[in-house]
Write a protein that holds these residues in place. Structure first.
Motif, PDB file in Angstrom:
ATOM      1  N   GLU A 306       1.019   0.377   3.999  1.00 13.39           N
ATOM      2  CA  GLU A 306       0.208   0.144   2.798  1.00 13.39           C
ATOM      3  C   GLU A 306      -0.163   1.473   2.145  1.00 13.39           C
ATOM      4  O   GLU A 306      -0.507   2.453   2.812  1.00 13.39           O
ATOM      5  CB  GLU A 306      -1.057  -0.622   3.176  1.00 13.39           C
ATOM      6  N   ILE A 308      -2.814   2.882  -0.692  1.00  9.03           N
ATOM      7  CA  ILE A 308      -4.003   2.564  -1.503  1.00  9.03           C
ATOM      8  C   ILE A 308      -4.179   3.664  -2.548  1.00  9.03           C
ATOM      9  O   ILE A 308      -4.294   4.847  -2.200  1.00  9.03           O
ATOM     10  CB  ILE A 308      -5.255   2.481  -0.611  1.00  9.03           C
ATOM     11  N   ARG A 497      -2.042   3.576   7.270  1.00 12.10           N
ATOM     12  CA  ARG A 497      -1.921   3.416   5.819  1.00 12.10           C
ATOM     13  C   ARG A 497      -2.227   4.738   5.123  1.00 12.10           C
ATOM     14  O   ARG A 497      -2.845   5.641   5.715  1.00 12.10           O
ATOM     15  CB  ARG A 497      -2.861   2.319   5.316  1.00 12.10           C
ATOM     16  N   LYS A 514       4.426   3.018  -3.864  1.00  8.62           N
ATOM     17  CA  LYS A 514       3.826   1.816  -3.276  1.00  8.62           C
ATOM     18  C   LYS A 514       4.874   0.894  -2.667  1.00  8.62           C
ATOM     19  O   LYS A 514       4.600   0.157  -1.713  1.00  8.62           O
ATOM     20  CB  LYS A 514       2.993   1.070  -4.326  1.00  8.62           C
TER      21      LYS A 514
END
Length: 621
Positions: A306, A308, A497, A514
């Motif tokens: 992931e 962010i 992440r 992403k």
């Protein structure tokens, strides 16, 4: 009369000598000989043997002796030295200095070599890539393969599978720690001796390893840059790992790009070359598109952790960490490992809040960086290195309202200590692993050099100022940022992440990041560069011009006029403000035209009494 040209490891081209009658039967190209030069007997390498006496040679001296009957360099390696001297516009002596020659002629001390131990850790690659291994092994002539690996472990695993089935090869890596890791993997898996060669070895160890290669005791050579010239006769393959790394480009003359030299050696030896990387360079990718290289690899096994994206508009009255970033860091449990990365060193920049100007270096005009060392504070220029005491008033308007702008690693450390209830460790020496207790794990803070840390299973990697990389006035800046992200991905644990704090969350790069879509990114990047006629669609030469005397603006104008379509980069001044040097960039789509322009420029520099330092295909544009 039999003559030979000899290359000495000095800043000069080859010199011609007479071969004495008693040595005519023994002399061969590539041998180490001794000959008089500048009043001393020194060792050099026989470049070629001929009988051509050119006009203006004057009286020739004879070589003194042959030190080694078996040639150190094969004729193909001599051809590589000759190519490097021509391509990088340098002389043969400087290229010889970049080879292992000087380490080879050191005094040998036979004894125990202190080498990394082998590892039995199993290495694997995606099943789809095993077919590519067979395809490479079936190639019996020159061909360059570009292996796009899913991650770094697969990159090494692919190399190991290739070397299991061939007798000899040169494996190049960008850094010493990479050489040690690959050596450990290979020596633990292969049933034959593997040599390791890099600058971190002792002089006697380097000599012993090189003599072992020359004598045929080693079939596989793992090494850093100069290992491309390793005296391994008739290798079966050349492999370049992390081929995108800028570390392959030598910083000192002759500034050879070892990756490109490896491809040329493969061409001269007529053997396959494998360039491997998780994130292939834009120039290699373009060569694959143009069918000069053969792209291999699969998307199987790619990790997609992931990512962010945290928006944070940095202003002069805001703290360097957003509320969202601070909250996420604060809420992590103490047994989760965190790595925070900041691009800038020092504490901050200094700006006047009255006239809105940065405090800059008086010598070169670049912004000064504030450093805080305990109770002492000072400012330093990252351009010329000049230090200043911390300013109390603005040098532009005389105002006293000076404030910090931006954040370096020192200011981020200060902020993190206020936010997180755990120890913050700022890593200054990236080769060392931070001390960690068995309980609470510290938050590790460092620059991009923390890529050299031996830390794994990280829960969160926070990039706190990627804008400094993305906004750099440099062609490959965005490409390098993406390559760094993919590199740090291997530091993450299973559920790890990324957190990226940025003031430009709309930047095109984040769309690809992403989704971990490197192919999409690099194709988009190449399209944009083609539209603007940028590298790798044009070739470039950076020339740094200097003089022992003051350079007048008339001399600068004459140089710039001769270098048609050149781009001035920067100027260097002495303490009195006199111009001591400047740099310029030549660019051209046509290689021959670029070489002609460079030749004219160098001729003018010699006429003007200027020194010119040349960088062909510079890494940083």
């Amino acid at each position: 009369m039999l003559l030979c040209d000899i290359i000495f490891p000095q800043n000069l081209s080859y010199l011609t000598y007479i071969v004495p009658e008693e040595l005519k039967e023994r002399i061969r190209p590539g041998q180490i000989v001794q000959a008089p030069i500048r009043g001393r007997i020194k060792s050099g390498v026989v470049f070629r043997i001929h009988s051509d006496v050119a006009e203006g040679m004057g009286s020739l001296r004879s070589i003194d002796d042959i030190i080694l009957d078996k040639p150190l360099f094969s004729e193909k390696l001599l051809s590589l030295i000759n190519w490097a001297a021509d391509y990088y516009s340098t002389n043969h002596g400087l290229v010889l200095k970049a080879t292992p020659f000087k380490d080879f002629i050191r005094k040998r001390r036979k004894g125990q070599l202190h080498l990394p131990s082998g590892t039995d850790k199993p290495l694997s690659i995606p099943e789809a890539d095993r077919g590519h291994v067979k395809r490479v092994l079936a190639t019996r002539r020159y061909r360059t393969f570009l292996y796009k690996a899913a991650d770094r472990e697969y990159e090494v695993g692919f190399t190991c599978l290739l070397l299991e089935r061939i007798s000899s090869a040169v494996v190049l890596v960008p850094e010493i720690r990479d050489a040690e890791a690959v050596y450990s993997a290979l020596s633990g898996m292969l049933e034959r001796d593997v040599a390791i060669y890099h600058s971190g070895l002792k002089g006697s160890e380097k000599a012993e390893v090189l003599h072992g290669i020359h004598e045929g005791r080693y079939g596989i050579v793992v090494g850093t840059r100069s290992a491309v010239f390793a005296p391994l006769h008739s290798p079966s393959m050349i492999i370049v790992l992390r081929e995108h790394s800028s570390a392959y480009k030598q910083e000192e003359s002759p500034r050879i790009n070892v990756r490109d030299a490896a491809v040329m050696r493969g061409y001269l030896e007529n053997i396959p070359v494998v360039l491997a990387s998780v994130t292939p360079s834009s120039e290699s990718y373009l060569n694959a598109i143009r069918k000069k290289y053969t792209m291999i690899g699969s998307a199987e096994g790619i990790r997609r952790p992931e990512v962010i994206i945290v928006s944070h508009k940095e202003t002069r009255d805001k703290r360097p960490l957003s509320r969202d970033t601070a909250r996420r860091l604060r809420n992590l449990s103490h047994n989760e490992q965190v790595l925070a990365i900041i691009h800038r060193t020092g504490y901050s920049l200094l700006v006047c809040q009255e006239c809105d100007s940065m405090v800059e270096c008086e010598r070169c005009g670049k912004p000064l960086v504030v450093y805080r060392k305990g109770q002492e504070s000072y400012m330093q220029c990252h351009g010329c290195g000049q230090k200043y005491p911390l300013f109390s008033e603005c040098p532009h308007c005389g105002g006293y309202r000076l404030g910090f702008f931006g954040a370096g690693i020192e200011r981020i450390e200060e902020e993190l200590k206020k936010i997180v209830a755990r120890k913050v460790v700022r890593v200054e020496v990236p080769e060392t692993r931070p001390d960690q207790d068995t309980g609470e794990k510290p938050l590790i803070l460092g620059t991009y050099n923390t890529r050299r840390l031996d830390v794994r299973d990280i829960s969160l990697i926070a990039f706190l100022n990627p804008d400094a990389s993305l906004n750099r006035f440099e062609v490959k800046a965005v490409e390098r940022f993406v390559q760094d992200l993919f590199y740090f991905r291997d530091f993450l644990g299973d559920n790890g992440r990324f957190l990226i704090q940025t003031s430009i969350p709309w930047h095109r790069v984040y769309r690809y990041v992403k989704g971990w879509d490197y192919d999409g990114f690099i194709l988009d990047e190449l399209k944009r560069r083609r539209q603007h006629d940028l590298y790798p669609y044009t070739r470039s030469v950076r020339i740094e011009i200097s003089s022992n005397s003051i350079i007048t603006h008339d001399r600068v104008d004459r140089v710039m006029d001769s270098a048609v379509k050149s781009l001035p980069l920067d100027y260097q001044y002495d303490e009195k403000g006199n111009l001591k040097g400047f740099s310029l960039l030549l660019r051209d789509r046509d290689s021959r035209s670029l070489k002609d322009r460079l030749s004219r420029l160098l001729k003018l520099c010699r006429k003007e009494g200027l020194k010119a330092r040349i960088d062909i295909d510079p890494v940083f544009l």
